[in-house]
Structure formats: C-alpha cells, structure tokens
Design a protein around this motif. Structure first.
Motif, mmCIF file in Angstrom:
data_model
loop_
_atom_site.group_PDB
_atom_site.id
_atom_site.type_symbol
_atom_site.label_atom_id
_atom_site.label_comp_id
_atom_site.label_asym_id
_atom_site.label_seq_id
_atom_site.Cartn_x
_atom_site.Cartn_y
_atom_site.Cartn_z
ATOM 1 N N LEU A 36 68.571 -4.328 42.170
ATOM 2 C CA LEU A 36 69.477 -3.233 42.485
ATOM 3 C C LEU A 36 70.724 -3.280 41.608
ATOM 4 O O LEU A 36 71.209 -2.245 41.145
ATOM 5 N N VAL A 37 71.238 -4.499 41.364
ATOM 6 C CA VAL A 37 72.470 -4.623 40.584
ATOM 7 C C VAL A 37 72.217 -4.331 39.114
ATOM 8 O O VAL A 37 72.994 -3.621 38.465
ATOM 9 N N PHE A 38 71.128 -4.894 38.588
ATOM 10 C CA PHE A 38 70.873 -4.751 37.151
ATOM 11 C C PHE A 38 69.775 -3.730 36.842
ATOM 12 O O PHE A 38 69.879 -2.985 35.870
ATOM 13 N N GLY A 39 68.727 -3.734 37.657
ATOM 14 C CA GLY A 39 67.598 -2.874 37.338
ATOM 15 C C GLY A 39 67.834 -1.414 37.662
ATOM 16 O O GLY A 39 67.408 -0.524 36.921
ATOM 17 N N LEU A 40 68.535 -1.145 38.789
ATOM 18 C CA LEU A 40 68.733 0.250 39.192
ATOM 19 C C LEU A 40 69.540 1.040 38.175
ATOM 20 O O LEU A 40 69.130 2.143 37.789
ATOM 21 N N PRO A 41 70.698 0.528 37.698
ATOM 22 C CA PRO A 41 71.418 1.302 36.664
ATOM 23 C C PRO A 41 70.584 1.521 35.409
ATOM 24 O O PRO A 41 70.609 2.612 34.834
ATOM 25 N N ALA A 42 69.854 0.472 35.000
ATOM 26 C CA ALA A 42 69.012 0.634 33.810
ATOM 27 C C ALA A 42 67.935 1.683 34.051
ATOM 28 O O ALA A 42 67.627 2.500 33.175
ATOM 29 N N THR A 43 67.349 1.656 35.260
ATOM 30 C CA THR A 43 66.316 2.641 35.588
ATOM 31 C C THR A 43 66.883 4.053 35.599
ATOM 32 O O THR A 43 66.278 4.994 35.077
ATOM 33 N N VAL A 44 68.079 4.197 36.206
ATOM 34 C CA VAL A 44 68.726 5.519 36.241
ATOM 35 C C VAL A 44 69.029 6.000 34.828
ATOM 36 O O VAL A 44 68.808 7.170 34.483
ATOM 37 N N PHE A 45 69.531 5.073 33.995
ATOM 38 C CA PHE A 45 69.820 5.425 32.597
ATOM 39 C C PHE A 45 68.567 5.892 31.876
ATOM 40 O O PHE A 45 68.576 6.893 31.154
ATOM 41 N N LEU A 46 67.465 5.150 32.080
ATOM 42 C CA LEU A 46 66.212 5.529 31.422
ATOM 43 C C LEU A 46 65.709 6.870 31.928
ATOM 44 O O LEU A 46 65.178 7.684 31.161
ATOM 45 N N LEU A 47 65.864 7.108 33.249
ATOM 46 C CA LEU A 47 65.434 8.391 33.801
ATOM 47 C C LEU A 47 66.247 9.541 33.213
ATOM 48 O O LEU A 47 65.702 10.593 32.848
ATOM 49 N N VAL A 48 67.589 9.341 33.146
ATOM 50 C CA VAL A 48 68.447 10.389 32.569
ATOM 51 C C VAL A 48 68.087 10.618 31.100
ATOM 52 O O VAL A 48 67.977 11.758 30.635
ATOM 53 N N LEU A 49 67.899 9.505 30.371
ATOM 54 C CA LEU A 49 67.531 9.623 28.958
ATOM 55 C C LEU A 49 66.196 10.343 28.794
ATOM 56 O O LEU A 49 66.035 11.212 27.927
ATOM 57 N N SER A 50 65.226 9.988 29.661
ATOM 58 C CA SER A 50 63.918 10.650 29.597
ATOM 59 C C SER A 50 64.039 12.129 29.927
ATOM 60 O O SER A 50 63.388 12.973 29.300
ATOM 61 N N HIS A 51 64.896 12.443 30.931
ATOM 62 C CA HIS A 51 65.085 13.853 31.297
ATOM 63 C C HIS A 51 65.692 14.635 30.138
ATOM 64 O O HIS A 51 65.247 15.758 29.827
ATOM 65 N N LEU A 52 66.723 14.060 29.487
ATOM 66 C CA LEU A 52 67.343 14.741 28.357
ATOM 67 C C LEU A 52 66.352 14.914 27.209
ATOM 68 O O LEU A 52 66.300 15.974 26.571
ATOM 69 N N ALA A 53 65.576 13.839 26.956
ATOM 70 C CA ALA A 53 64.579 13.936 25.888
ATOM 71 C C ALA A 53 63.538 15.003 26.203
ATOM 72 O O ALA A 53 63.134 15.784 25.323
ATOM 73 N N LEU A 54 63.099 15.051 27.469
ATOM 74 C CA LEU A 54 62.120 16.064 27.868
ATOM 75 C C LEU A 54 62.703 17.461 27.750
ATOM 76 O O LEU A 54 62.030 18.398 27.291
ATOM 77 N N LYS A 55 63.983 17.590 28.147
ATOM 78 C CA LYS A 55 64.631 18.895 28.061
ATOM 79 C C LYS A 55 64.737 19.351 26.609
ATOM 80 O O LYS A 55 64.452 20.513 26.280
ATOM 81 N N ARG A 56 65.142 18.428 25.722
ATOM 82 C CA ARG A 56 65.253 18.784 24.303
ATOM 83 C C ARG A 56 63.886 19.092 23.706
ATOM 84 O O ARG A 56 63.750 20.001 22.886
ATOM 85 N N THR A 57 62.884 18.343 24.140
ATOM 86 C CA THR A 57 61.532 18.590 23.634
ATOM 87 C C THR A 57 61.040 19.970 24.053
ATOM 88 O O THR A 57 60.445 20.714 23.254
ATOM 89 N N ARG A 58 61.295 20.307 25.333
ATOM 90 C CA ARG A 58 60.892 21.634 25.804
ATOM 91 C C ARG A 58 61.629 22.732 25.042
ATOM 92 O O ARG A 58 61.038 23.759 24.678
#
Length: 217
Positions: free
Chosen positions: A122-144
């Motif tokens: 939760l301390v280390f993995g959750l922020p990294a996971t959220v960051f990756l999700l946001v990054l993936s969302h932005l990448a998907l949005k730009r790809t679309r």
C-alpha cells in the motif's frame, strides 16, 4: 556372521539435546516449531523445548488424526496442546522409520507477515500502480486521438482523391462532348447546305431525319 551365527551388536545413539540444538538452529523465526514425533504420537524432540519431559499426544490430536488419514505427508491447522499456540503445521514421514518431522508456523505470525506485506504494497506499490494506471490512461487517450486523427486524414485524402477522379472524369467527358458536338455541327452544316441544293421531297425528309438526330445528339 557369514554362517548366520550371532556375532555382536553395533548400536549408535544420539543425545536428544543434540537434535534439540539442531532444531533450535533451524527454527530462527519466533513462533516456528520443529519437532520429531513418533507415529504413536510420542514427541521425541521439539523446539521450543518441552519443560515437563516427553509428552505423548492424545489419540484425538490433530497430528495423530492427520497421520492416520495421510501417513506419508500432510498439513493441518490446530492449537498446540503443548504451548497453546495455533499453528499451520506440515509433516513428512522419515523413510524407513515410524517417525515424522513436523514444522509449524504461528498462524498469528502468518497474518502479521501478510499484513506487513500488504502495508508495504500500500505504501510503495499503490502509488506506483496509480501512476502506471494514469500513465496508461494518458497513453491510451493519446493513442485514440492519434488513431482518430489518422482516420480523419485518411478520410480527407480519400475524399480529395475521389474529387480528383471525378474532376478527371468530368474533364474527359467535357472533352469528348465537345469533340462530338463539333462533329455533329459539321454534319448539321452539311445538312443545311444540302437542303438548299436538293428539292426532292424524299431527299428533304431524309435531311429532316438527319437534322433531328443531330440535334438530339
């Protein structure tokens, strides 16, 4: 000996304290128990050490019942009658001997380790996971957006090509029509000229038919 006569006995004995010390070195974690137990439930050696001698487990003990159902190896969860701690235990039969090595892990310790692992995640993995999700969302949005722009460009290019093709067809058609019209004008001019020279009604009817066809053309 080779003749079958009794020649003597060789006996090897190990002090229980030696095994006790060995099990103590193996079991470093708090709440971990290691023991050597006979098939009839007699505890030969155990770590942590037993203060009141060598106990014998009752027939309704979970270890005894587990061995009865799975005599080679198995696992179970139970509260130890020796120290009252609930453990997740696993056992395995020693080849050639009616004895079992048993290792137990403190159930509360397992949950503590799980909670510690979850806290670390939760301390280390959750922020990294959220960051990756946001990054993936932005990448998907730009790809679309890129795909949509590509599709719009392809549609515009297709429309331009279609317009160019239609323009080319129109130019060809206009050229053909113009040339055909010039030919018909030549025919029409000659019809008017023949009308002045030919007076026979039959000839005039033929010229009228030619004139009508030329005008329709």
């Amino acid at each position: 000996d080779s003749t079958g006569e009794f020649n003597g006995v060789v006996a090897v004995a190990a002090a229980r304290t030696a095994l006790q010390d060995f099990f103590a070195r193996v079991a470093q974690d708090a709440g971990l128990s290691v023991g050597l137990v006979r098939a009839d439930g007699t505890v030969l050696v155990r770590h942590p050490a037993i203060a009141n001698g060598i106990p014998r487990l009752r027939t309704d003990n979970r270890f005894v019942s587990a061995v009865a159902s799975e005599p080679q190896r198995g696992a179970y969860t139970a509260v130890s009658p020796i120290d009252g701690i609930e453990r997740r235990s696993a056992y395995r039969k020693l080849p050639g001997y009616e004895a079992y090595v048993e290792v137990g892990v403190d159930s509360a310790g397992v949950w503590r380790e799980l909670a510690r692992g979850l806290a670390v995640n939760l301390v280390f993995g959750l922020p990294a996971t959220v960051f990756l999700l946001v990054l993936s969302h932005l990448a998907l949005k730009r790809t679309r957006a890129f795909l949509a722009e590509t599709q719009r460009r392809e549609a515009a290019e297709a429309a331009v090509k279609q317009a160019q093709r239609m323009e080319a067809v129109g130019q060809v058609t206009d050229g053909v029509a113009h040339d055909f019209n010039n030919l018909l004008m030549v025919v029409n001019g000659n019809v008017e000229r023949l009308r002045r020279d030919l007076r026979d009604p039959r000839h005039r009817r033929a010229l009228d038919a030619i004139d009508t066809a030329v005008r329709r053309g």
